[in-house]
Design a protein around this motif. Structure first.
Motif, PDB file in Angstrom:
ATOM      1  N   UNK A  35      15.498 -22.936   9.632  1.00 45.50           N
ATOM      2  CA  UNK A  35      14.495 -23.111   8.581  1.00 45.50           C
ATOM      3  C   UNK A  35      13.590 -22.863   8.933  1.00 45.50           C
ATOM      4  N   UNK A  36      12.742 -21.912   9.378  1.00 46.08           N
ATOM      5  CA  UNK A  36      11.953 -21.154   8.870  1.00 46.08           C
ATOM      6  C   UNK A  36      12.033 -20.061   9.064  1.00 46.08           C
ATOM      7  N   UNK A  37      13.590 -18.933   9.709  1.00 36.54           N
ATOM      8  CA  UNK A  37      14.188 -18.507   8.528  1.00 36.54           C
ATOM      9  C   UNK A  37      14.515 -18.232   7.277  1.00 36.54           C
ATOM     10  N   UNK A  38      15.129 -19.421   7.193  1.00 37.03           N
ATOM     11  CA  UNK A  38      15.416 -19.319   5.698  1.00 37.03           C
ATOM     12  C   UNK A  38      14.045 -19.786   4.630  1.00 37.03           C
ATOM     13  N   UNK A  39      13.015 -19.265   5.484  1.00 35.56           N
ATOM     14  CA  UNK A  39      11.925 -20.051   3.943  1.00 35.56           C
ATOM     15  C   UNK A  39      11.712 -18.576   2.889  1.00 35.56           C
TER      16      UNK A  39
ATOM     17  N   UNK B  47      17.464 -11.871  13.771  1.00 33.57           N
ATOM     18  CA  UNK B  47      16.609 -11.652  12.802  1.00 33.57           C
ATOM     19  C   UNK B  47      15.176 -10.944  13.628  1.00 33.57           C
ATOM     20  N   UNK B  48      15.171 -10.083  12.854  1.00 32.07           N
ATOM     21  CA  UNK B  48      13.562  -9.208  13.322  1.00 32.07           C
ATOM     22  C   UNK B  48      12.733  -9.341  13.043  1.00 32.07           C
ATOM     23  N   UNK B  49      11.992 -10.322  12.161  1.00 36.41           N
ATOM     24  CA  UNK B  49      10.752 -11.130  12.774  1.00 36.41           C
ATOM     25  C   UNK B  49      10.558 -12.515  13.712  1.00 36.41           C
ATOM     26  N   UNK B  50      12.120 -12.566  14.428  1.00 34.73           N
ATOM     27  CA  UNK B  50      12.090 -13.789  16.237  1.00 34.73           C
ATOM     28  C   UNK B  50      11.472 -12.738  17.165  1.00 34.73           C
ATOM     29  N   UNK B  51      10.263 -13.265  17.652  1.00 32.91           N
ATOM     30  CA  UNK B  51       9.332 -12.736  19.073  1.00 32.91           C
ATOM     31  C   UNK B  51       9.709 -13.268  19.890  1.00 32.91           C
ATOM     32  N   UNK B  52      10.578 -13.577  20.560  1.00 31.04           N
ATOM     33  CA  UNK B  52      10.487 -14.038  22.149  1.00 31.04           C
ATOM     34  C   UNK B  52       9.996 -13.873  23.218  1.00 31.04           C
ATOM     35  N   UNK B  53       9.636 -14.903  23.224  1.00 30.20           N
ATOM     36  CA  UNK B  53       8.511 -14.702  24.833  1.00 30.20           C
ATOM     37  C   UNK B  53       8.694 -15.858  26.178  1.00 30.20           C
ATOM     38  N   UNK B  54       8.881 -15.509  26.910  1.00 31.13           N
ATOM     39  CA  UNK B  54       9.455 -16.317  28.401  1.00 31.13           C
ATOM     40  C   UNK B  54       8.660 -16.434  29.187  1.00 31.13           C
ATOM     41  N   UNK B  55       7.764 -17.549  29.087  1.00 28.80           N
ATOM     42  CA  UNK B  55       7.566 -17.508  30.525  1.00 28.80           C
ATOM     43  C   UNK B  55       7.254 -19.363  31.668  1.00 28.80           C
TER      44      UNK B  55
END
Length: 329
Positions: free
Chosen positions: A28-32, A61-69
């Motif tokens: 739903x965010x990707x498809x804004x 989607x290259x707009x997505x940044x993933x952080x694992x913590x």
């Protein structure tokens, strides 16, 4: 591209054990319709497949940044995302919810058109069997600090959650969500109202808040619910000191906090033995006349206050009945 520009908007999504909801949320965010987004997924030490789903979505989607913590809770995950956000504006989406396709286009256009610090939309509540609207009023309001505080205290058009907002990053980066507190959005709102000077409210219900069945039926009392009373007391004192014309609105907001605590207590079987029970009942008894006189408190709330004073057992029965109706039993 919006006629008001195309600045980068950072959307922070804290992720913890939501594998069955996560794809719908992120899609739903990707498809804004507003495309210049930085989508920050913060995997807060999830123990299901949420972290792996984040990594798979990032490949799409290259707009997505993933952080694992490591797990630190919702506030910690949001703070982690805010620290890493590079956009001019910051928004928040919870990972079990989803948003309408034009949400950030509409929020961005409003915040730019009116040149304000914060814009806020309305939302829908998605129950297992139906959809409710938080507000059905029509409005488009440009507000200063005191006017916004008044709306916040009345809780008619403003629910108070961060996920309906778009905030200038220069302000969002100065605010820290409190760790180890329930109602972190209420603490956040307190700081936001102190820091921001201008706001826009739009009536579009663009956010979809998922009311999961277990969140309706899970009634185990948690003493940390008193965090709500703590922060609302801060609002109450600040309003009485700095905005005395809003005293009745502050009393109304405080009443809502005590209702939340009372309802949590009376769902318990041995509610009268709860160590907070008398404190909460005494609040309603001591403020009985003032609350009934308060023009901002609805008729139904006033009837509930009368019922609490006259017959708490009957109030409890009415409360449980409406809860069962919500769940669909």
């Amino acid at each position: 591209m919006s006629s008001y520009g195309n600045e980068l908007v950072s959307i922070i999504v804290p992720v913890y054990n939501v594998e069955q909801y996560l794809e719908k949320c992120v899609n739903s965010i990707i498809n804004q319709s507003y495309k210049n987004l930085e989508i920050i997924l913060v995997d807060d030490g999830a123990t299901d497949n949420s972290g792996e789903i984040c990594d798979e979505l990032a490949k799409l989607d290259n707009r997505i940044k993933v952080y694992h913590k490591e797990n630190g809770g919702l506030s910690d995950a949001r703070n982690y995302g805010v620290e890493r956000a590079t956009g001019e504006y910051i928004g928040f989406v919870d990972s079990d919810d989803y948003i309408d396709p034009k949400m950030y286009e509409k929020l961005y256009e409003a915040i730019k058109k009116e040149n304000v610090d914060v814009v806020e939309c309305s939302f829908k509540i998605i129950y297992p069997g139906r959809v409710d609207f938080f507000s059905t009023e029509k409005y488009y309001e440009i507000l200063g600090k005191q006017e916004y505080l008044e709306e916040y205290l009345k809780m008619r058009r403003i629910f108070g959650s961060v996920w309906t907002k778009l905030i200038k990053s220069t302000i969002a980066k100065k605010i820290v969500f409190p760790k180890d507190k329930l109602y972190e959005d209420t603490y956040y709102a307190y700081d936001l109202i102190n820091l921001a000077n201008s706001f826009v409210l739009i009536d579009n219900p663009l956010y979809n808040y998922l009311m999961r069945e277990n969140s309706i039926t899970n009634s185990k009392f948690n003493p940390r619910i008193f965090d709500l009373v703590e922060i609302v007391e801060k609002f109450h004192k600040m309003t009485y000191k700095n905005y005395p014309s809003l005293k009745e609105e502050a009393d109304c907001r405080k009443m809502y906090a005590y209702f939340s605590v009372l309802n949590s207590i009376v769902y318990e079987d041995d509610y009268k033995n709860n160590k907070y029970y008398l404190q909460v009942i005494n609040y309603f008894k001591e403020n009985y006349i003032e609350l009934l006189k308060n023009k901002h408190i609805t008729r139904n709330r006033k009837l509930s206050i009368i019922l609490i004073k006259l017959n708490i057992v009957l109030y409890r029965k009415v409360l449980k009945y409406y809860k069962n109706v919500l769940v669909g039993n």
